[in-house]
Design a protein around this motif. Structure first.
Motif, PDB file in Angstrom:
ATOM      1  N   ARG A  37       0.821  -1.221   0.000  1.00 19.81           N
ATOM      2  CA  ARG A  37       0.000   0.000   0.000  1.00 19.81           C
ATOM      3  C   ARG A  37       0.850   1.264   0.000  1.00 19.81           C
ATOM      4  N   GLU A  38       1.966   1.224   0.708  1.00 17.78           N
ATOM      5  CA  GLU A  38       2.844   2.398   0.809  1.00 17.78           C
ATOM      6  C   GLU A  38       3.899   2.434  -0.291  1.00 17.78           C
ATOM      7  N   GLN A  39       3.814   1.527  -1.251  1.00 22.68           N
ATOM      8  CA  GLN A  39       4.751   1.417  -2.377  1.00 22.68           C
ATOM      9  C   GLN A  39       6.185   1.203  -1.891  1.00 22.68           C
ATOM     10  N   LEU A  40       6.336   0.298  -0.938  1.00 22.26           N
ATOM     11  CA  LEU A  40       7.638  -0.085  -0.410  1.00 22.26           C
ATOM     12  C   LEU A  40       7.897  -1.535  -0.760  1.00 22.26           C
ATOM     13  N   GLN A  41       9.154  -1.914  -0.745  1.00 22.43           N
ATOM     14  CA  GLN A  41       9.518  -3.308  -0.986  1.00 22.43           C
ATOM     15  C   GLN A  41       9.620  -4.023   0.349  1.00 22.43           C
ATOM     16  N   PHE A  42       8.869  -5.107   0.511  1.00 24.60           N
ATOM     17  CA  PHE A  42       8.921  -5.940   1.710  1.00 24.60           C
ATOM     18  C   PHE A  42      10.033  -6.951   1.473  1.00 24.60           C
ATOM     19  N   LEU A  43      11.162  -6.773   2.156  1.00 24.45           N
ATOM     20  CA  LEU A  43      12.355  -7.564   1.877  1.00 24.45           C
ATOM     21  C   LEU A  43      12.313  -8.938   2.553  1.00 24.45           C
ATOM     22  N   ASP A  44      12.877  -9.913   1.893  1.00 26.23           N
ATOM     23  CA  ASP A  44      13.013 -11.288   2.378  1.00 26.23           C
ATOM     24  C   ASP A  44      11.683 -12.013   2.547  1.00 26.23           C
ATOM     25  N   PHE A  71      12.366  -3.501   5.101  1.00 28.80           N
ATOM     26  CA  PHE A  71      11.740  -2.969   3.898  1.00 28.80           C
ATOM     27  C   PHE A  71      12.701  -1.981   3.255  1.00 28.80           C
ATOM     28  N   SER A  72      12.383  -1.576   2.046  1.00 28.47           N
ATOM     29  CA  SER A  72      13.200  -0.604   1.337  1.00 28.47           C
ATOM     30  C   SER A  72      12.295   0.250   0.466  1.00 28.47           C
ATOM     31  N   GLU A  73      12.642   1.530   0.346  1.00 31.01           N
ATOM     32  CA  GLU A  73      11.852   2.399  -0.518  1.00 31.01           C
ATOM     33  C   GLU A  73      12.360   2.404  -1.950  1.00 31.01           C
ATOM     34  N   HIS A  74      13.676   2.209  -2.158  1.00 30.86           N
ATOM     35  CA  HIS A  74      14.250   2.219  -3.503  1.00 30.86           C
ATOM     36  C   HIS A  74      14.927   0.909  -3.863  1.00 30.86           C
ATOM     37  N   GLY A  81      11.478  -2.418  10.478  1.00 28.03           N
ATOM     38  CA  GLY A  81      10.125  -2.181  10.941  1.00 28.03           C
ATOM     39  C   GLY A  81       9.727  -3.304  11.883  1.00 28.03           C
ATOM     40  N   TYR A  82       8.641  -3.096  12.605  1.00 26.45           N
ATOM     41  CA  TYR A  82       8.125  -4.184  13.425  1.00 26.45           C
ATOM     42  C   TYR A  82       6.607  -4.143  13.427  1.00 26.45           C
ATOM     43  N   LEU A  90      -3.917  -7.062  15.483  1.00 23.19           N
ATOM     44  CA  LEU A  90      -2.857  -6.090  15.254  1.00 23.19           C
ATOM     45  C   LEU A  90      -2.917  -4.994  16.308  1.00 23.19           C
ATOM     46  N   LYS A  91      -1.792  -4.746  16.980  1.00 25.48           N
ATOM     47  CA  LYS A  91      -1.718  -3.690  17.988  1.00 25.48           C
ATOM     48  C   LYS A  91      -0.852  -2.522  17.516  1.00 25.48           C
ATOM     49  N   ASP A  92       0.203  -2.793  16.773  1.00 26.28           N
ATOM     50  CA  ASP A  92       1.107  -1.722  16.353  1.00 26.28           C
ATOM     51  C   ASP A  92       1.888  -2.174  15.126  1.00 26.28           C
ATOM     52  N   LEU A  93       2.129  -1.226  14.235  1.00 25.80           N
ATOM     53  CA  LEU A  93       2.994  -1.449  13.083  1.00 25.80           C
ATOM     54  C   LEU A  93       3.853  -0.202  12.963  1.00 25.80           C
ATOM     55  N   HIS A  94       5.147  -0.367  13.049  1.00 26.13           N
ATOM     56  CA  HIS A  94       6.061   0.763  13.076  1.00 26.13           C
ATOM     57  C   HIS A  94       7.145   0.586  12.018  1.00 26.13           C
ATOM     58  N   LEU A  95       7.424   1.653  11.273  1.00 18.41           N
ATOM     59  CA  LEU A  95       8.492   1.641  10.284  1.00 18.41           C
ATOM     60  C   LEU A  95       9.524   2.683  10.647  1.00 18.41           C
ATOM     61  N   GLU A  96      10.777   2.340  10.417  1.00 13.25           N
ATOM     62  CA  GLU A  96      11.870   3.317  10.557  1.00 13.25           C
ATOM     63  C   GLU A  96      11.608   4.438   9.567  1.00 13.25           C
ATOM     64  N   PRO A  97      11.936   5.689   9.895  1.00  9.25           N
ATOM     65  CA  PRO A  97      11.726   6.792   8.937  1.00  9.25           C
ATOM     66  C   PRO A  97      12.393   6.490   7.578  1.00  9.25           C
ATOM     67  N   TYR A  98      11.696   6.846   6.522  1.00 13.75           N
ATOM     68  CA  TYR A  98      12.192   6.593   5.172  1.00 13.75           C
ATOM     69  C   TYR A  98      11.831   7.751   4.264  1.00 13.75           C
TER      70      TYR A  98
END
Length: 101
Positions: A37-44, A71-74, A81-82, A90-98
């Protein structure tokens, strides 16, 4: 009497194992869907269990699990993220700033 105790313990371990598999599959699907949805690559294409602890949610005892993923944006930089579940909720979904693409 002893076989009944062993069978009960084996059943409890089996239920916990199946519940953990379902939670991991759910966390993977939720993280993958969010990244898409956020146009990011879900790695592995996987998540890794970071911690598991008992908690009380709405008066019920359940397991709180945190799964880490990357994850990766490029595609050139891995970010962390976690996702956190209480039971199978689902209680929380957090991504490192990108950088927004």
């Amino acid at each position: 009497m002893e076989p009944i105790i062993w069978l009960t313990l084996l059943g409890i371990v089996g239920v916990l194992w199946v519940t953990n598999l379902r939670a991991r599959e759910l966390a993977t699907a939720l993280a993958r869907d969010y990244c898409t949805r956020e146009q990011l690559q879900f790695l592995d294409d996987t998540v890794a269990l970071a911690y598991l602890r008992p908690t009380v949610e709405r008066g019920r005892l359940c397991w709180r699990r945190r799964y880490h993923f990357e994850f990766s944006e490029h595609g050139d930089l891995r970010r962390a993220g976690y996702i956190e579940l209480a039971g199978l909720t689902l209680k929380d979904l957090h991504l490192e700033p990108y950088e927004i693409v």
